[in-house]
Scaffold this motif. Structure first.
Motif, PDB file in Angstrom:
ATOM      1  N   ARG A  34      -9.605   0.895  -5.059  1.00 32.58           N
ATOM      2  CA  ARG A  34      -8.391   0.741  -4.254  1.00 32.58           C
ATOM      3  C   ARG A  34      -8.457  -0.528  -3.424  1.00 32.58           C
ATOM      4  NH1 ARG A  34      -4.433   4.412  -2.306  1.00 32.58           N
ATOM      5  NH2 ARG A  34      -3.440   3.720  -0.364  1.00 32.58           N
ATOM      6  N   GLU A  35      -9.588  -0.777  -2.786  1.00 29.64           N
ATOM      7  CA  GLU A  35      -9.748  -1.971  -1.965  1.00 29.64           C
ATOM      8  C   GLU A  35      -9.613  -3.229  -2.813  1.00 29.64           C
ATOM      9  OE1 GLU A  35     -13.494  -1.479  -0.076  1.00 29.64           O
ATOM     10  OE2 GLU A  35     -12.762  -0.009   1.407  1.00 29.64           O
ATOM     11  N   ARG A  36     -10.192  -3.210  -4.018  1.00 27.73           N
ATOM     12  CA  ARG A  36     -10.134  -4.396  -4.867  1.00 27.73           C
ATOM     13  C   ARG A  36      -8.704  -4.669  -5.328  1.00 27.73           C
ATOM     14  NH1 ARG A  36     -14.576  -5.910  -9.422  1.00 27.73           N
ATOM     15  NH2 ARG A  36     -15.817  -5.385  -7.585  1.00 27.73           N
ATOM     16  N   GLU A  49       0.821  -1.221   0.000  1.00 28.88           N
ATOM     17  CA  GLU A  49       0.000   0.000   0.000  1.00 28.88           C
ATOM     18  C   GLU A  49       0.851   1.266   0.000  1.00 28.88           C
ATOM     19  OE1 GLU A  49      -4.046   1.781   2.043  1.00 28.88           O
ATOM     20  OE2 GLU A  49      -2.924   0.221   3.094  1.00 28.88           O
ATOM     21  N   THR A  85      -6.051   9.368  -8.759  1.00 28.30           N
ATOM     22  CA  THR A  85      -6.319   8.651  -7.512  1.00 28.30           C
ATOM     23  C   THR A  85      -7.266   7.486  -7.784  1.00 28.30           C
ATOM     24  OG1 THR A  85      -8.190  10.105  -6.986  1.00 28.30           O
ATOM     25  CG2 THR A  85      -6.025  10.732  -6.116  1.00 28.30           C
ATOM     26  N   PHE A  86      -7.320   6.554  -6.835  1.00 27.11           N
ATOM     27  CA  PHE A  86      -8.292   5.465  -6.873  1.00 27.11           C
ATOM     28  C   PHE A  86      -9.622   5.957  -6.307  1.00 27.11           C
ATOM     29  CE2 PHE A  86      -4.438   2.879  -6.780  1.00 27.11           C
ATOM     30  CZ  PHE A  86      -4.780   1.756  -7.514  1.00 27.11           C
ATOM     31  N   ASN A  87     -10.737   5.395  -6.801  1.00 28.04           N
ATOM     32  CA  ASN A  87     -11.931   5.510  -5.965  1.00 28.04           C
ATOM     33  C   ASN A  87     -11.863   4.416  -4.904  1.00 28.04           C
ATOM     34  OD1 ASN A  87     -13.207   3.073  -6.847  1.00 28.04           O
ATOM     35  ND2 ASN A  87     -14.000   4.122  -8.667  1.00 28.04           N
ATOM     36  N   ARG A  88     -12.614   4.545  -3.854  1.00 22.11           N
ATOM     37  CA  ARG A  88     -12.452   3.695  -2.673  1.00 22.11           C
ATOM     38  C   ARG A  88     -12.601   2.215  -3.008  1.00 22.11           C
ATOM     39  NH1 ARG A  88     -15.717   1.509   1.098  1.00 22.11           N
ATOM     40  NH2 ARG A  88     -17.546   2.491   0.165  1.00 22.11           N
ATOM     41  N   GLU A  89     -13.627   1.843  -3.744  1.00 23.71           N
ATOM     42  CA  GLU A  89     -13.855   0.432  -4.049  1.00 23.71           C
ATOM     43  C   GLU A  89     -12.751  -0.132  -4.927  1.00 23.71           C
ATOM     44  OE1 GLU A  89     -17.304  -2.498  -5.966  1.00 23.71           O
ATOM     45  OE2 GLU A  89     -17.629  -0.318  -5.839  1.00 23.71           O
ATOM     46  N   THR A 110     -10.852   3.376 -11.664  1.00 23.24           N
ATOM     47  CA  THR A 110     -12.135   2.775 -11.327  1.00 23.24           C
ATOM     48  C   THR A 110     -12.008   1.260 -11.149  1.00 23.24           C
ATOM     49  OG1 THR A 110     -12.680   2.438 -13.657  1.00 23.24           O
ATOM     50  CG2 THR A 110     -13.295   4.563 -12.684  1.00 23.24           C
ATOM     51  N   ASP A 144       1.043   4.284  -3.011  1.00 25.92           N
ATOM     52  CA  ASP A 144       0.955   5.740  -2.834  1.00 25.92           C
ATOM     53  C   ASP A 144       2.194   6.432  -3.402  1.00 25.92           C
ATOM     54  OD1 ASP A 144      -1.488   5.448  -1.556  1.00 25.92           O
ATOM     55  OD2 ASP A 144      -0.578   5.275   0.435  1.00 25.92           O
ATOM     56  N   ARG A 179      -9.419   9.249 -12.303  1.00 30.84           N
ATOM     57  CA  ARG A 179      -9.845   8.332 -11.242  1.00 30.84           C
ATOM     58  C   ARG A 179      -9.680   6.910 -11.728  1.00 30.84           C
ATOM     59  NH1 ARG A 179     -10.869   9.729  -6.067  1.00 30.84           N
ATOM     60  NH2 ARG A 179     -12.895   8.688  -5.879  1.00 30.84           N
TER      61      ARG A 179
END
Length: 531
Positions: A394-396, A369, A388-392, A432, A373, A430
């Motif tokens: 980034r988690e995936r 991680e 940047t990543f969107n939250r979902e 996605t 960054d 972004r």
């Protein structure tokens, strides 16, 4: 309270003085007894009694007058040349070794006001190295000579830097900054890796011995070597260049010339002198990556260059010099290559003083991680736009990147390339879920192509990504057994031998056929070894 003892030289100029007028002059050794807030119990004075006996008696008498409780001991000391560093240091070293220090009952101070500058430097070194377990004592004259105030001022300097909070904090901060620099500013979380970086920073600042960086391709050996050079350059420990060469690219007759240079006419095509990489690294740092690929002749020449700082260019009859620090990198097991006779044991011993094994990315899941960054920031600088990543998404991506499925065969090179692709393809700045899914598929295909020896890649192709790792491990062993057997029945008997002994199996071949069918495989697809 402990007794306070001052050690110092007789000031042949500063302590001199005759007649009543001498009391109007500041004399540092006499002034030691004039400070009400600093009681000196004993002064150990180094002086040449034969040459300065009269001055010694005057100083002794005057010190007794201003401070009757202070004892003065004279240590008859002859120094042939008080401006010769080696002579002065040797005399002081002998004095320190013979002196009966009593740390339980006495506190010691080294008076650095008198004596030549060389003597003062040597006294400082004695205190700094704890050969004299003392603090420094600096005396200064009063602002106005002849004012009736002849004591002047007195300062105690403790060379134990841990006692100075602001200094200690500054050193700790600078050390942390240096270690962060070695990690490219990445806030790594892997404890073992961070400890290794701390050791490399310490070794880099204290040692000029070769450093061996081991680890898989892409683990960051080259980057770490360059960062270490930048640190040493900033500390003025190196004045030369950073020279990097991948030894795997050195082949044939050109290898010797590239490393050690050649003279004009050494061989056909040598129309001029060539300095070579080792000479280019003079007073700097030479990074030999993939050093395990060096040939036997190059290994022998390198050993000589490391030990003697001298070597012969190709075709030359006059040795040249090069004083460099070496960092070597390898993804090979050099100890095994030594055992196989493919690497010189004496060169390995010379390189193996400081060896650090850099872990691959697959062994540093905690650091994926922060490296993501870091790559996003680096890409922002490269493409002049922030992505940047969107939250979902980034988690995936993180879930895949830290899973057993992510082999990261190219280590940080793979991660850097992956981030470059996603940043480039990211719509409207972004990253996605769709971008991540495409990239995950791309990485799976890449790693399958790089693992052609895996039988499941050829058998299942794209379908392999849908098979759990648990089932993959079991299926690989089944395929390995099947390829050793002549028939489906023979393979079944071997694979189900234990359950057949318990009479739990009635038809081994049928069980094996049904197992293979789960993965849409048939016996005829497997093929036998040697066919």
């Amino acid at each position: 309270m402990k007794r306070q003892v001052v050690i110092g030289f007789l000031g042949t100029q500063l302590d001199a003085g005759d007649g009543p007028g001498r009391w109007d002059k500041w004399r540092p050794t006499v002034a030691l007894g004039m400070h009400e807030d600093f009681l000196v119990h004993r002064v150990d004075l180094l002086a040449d009694e034969r040459r300065y006996g009269k001055l010694l008696r005057t100083v002794q008498k005057d010190l007794a007058q201003v401070s009757p409780e202070t004892e003065l001991r004279v240590h008859d000391t002859y120094i042939e040349d008080p401006w010769d560093f080696e002579t002065v240091y040797e005399v002081l070293l002998g004095f320190a070794r013979a002196y009966p220090f009593d740390l339980e009952h006495e506190d010691y101070f080294v008076q650095i006001t008198t004596g030549t500058h060389v003597a003062q430097i040597c006294l400082f070194l004695m205190a700094e190295s704890r050969r004299m377990p003392a603090r420094l004592l600096q005396l200064a004259p009063p602002r106005k000579q002849g004012s009736g105030e002849s004591a002047g001022s007195l300062s105690v300097i403790d060379l134990d830097l841990s006692r100075y909070d602001r200094l200690a904090q500054r050193f700790e901060r600078e050390q942390a900054e240096d270690r962060s620099h070695l990690k490219s500013g990445i806030a790594t979380r892997n404890a073992a890796f961070n400890r290794m970086i701390e050791q490399i920073e310490t070794v880099g600042s204290r040692s000029v011995a070769p450093i061996l960086l081991m680890g898989p391709t892409g683990a960051g050996k080259s980057q770490l070597a360059r960062r270490l050079f930048e640190l040493k350059k900033a500390r003025h420990e190196l004045s030369g260049r950073f020279v990097e060469v991948n030894c795997a690219t050195l082949r044939g007759d050109g290898a010797m010339s590239a490393l050690f240079g050649h003279v004009r006419g050494a061989y056909t095509g040598a129309v001029g002198d060539r300095p070579g990489l080792l000479r280019s690294a003079h007073k700097g740092l030479l990074f030999l990556d993939e050093i395990g690929e060096l040939g036997a002749d190059e290994q022998a020449m390198l050993l000589r260059a490391l030990e003697d700082k001298r070597f012969l260019p190709v075709g030359g009859d006059k040795e040249v010099e090069s004083d460099f620090q070496l960092i070597a990198g390898t993804n090979r097991d050099l100890a095994r290559r030594v055992a196989e006779g493919r690497f010189r044991d004496d060169l390995f011993a010379r390189l193996n003083i400081w060896t650090f094994d850099l872990p691959g990315l697959v062994d540093r899941h905690e650091d994926i991680e922060p490296n993501i960054d870091f790559e996003l920031e680096r890409q922002a600088d490269n493409v002049q736009r922030r992505v940047t990543f969107n939250r979902e998404a980034r988690e995936r991506y993180l879930r895949f990147a830290t899973s057993p499925e992510a082999t990261w065969r190219g280590n940080f090179r793979d991660l850097g390339a992956s981030m470059t692709r996603m940043v480039t393809l990211a719509p409207a700045g972004r990253i996605t879920v769709e971008t991540v899914d495409e990239e995950v598929g791309r990485l799976r295909r890449l790693w399958r192509q790089e693992a052609p020896d895996d039988p499941l890649v050829a058998l299942l192709g794209e379908r392999l990504q849908d098979v759990d790792l648990f089932d993959q491990a079991q299926l690989r062993e089944v395929v390995r057994v099947c390829r050793r057997c002549r028939s489906l029945s023979e393979a079944g008997r071997l694979l189900f031998a234990a359950s057949r002994e318990r009479k739990a199996s009635s038809n081994d071949a049928d069980r094996l056929r049904k197992y293979l069918a789960r993965f849409e495989l048939e016996w005829t697809q497997l093929g036998r070894d040697g066919q």
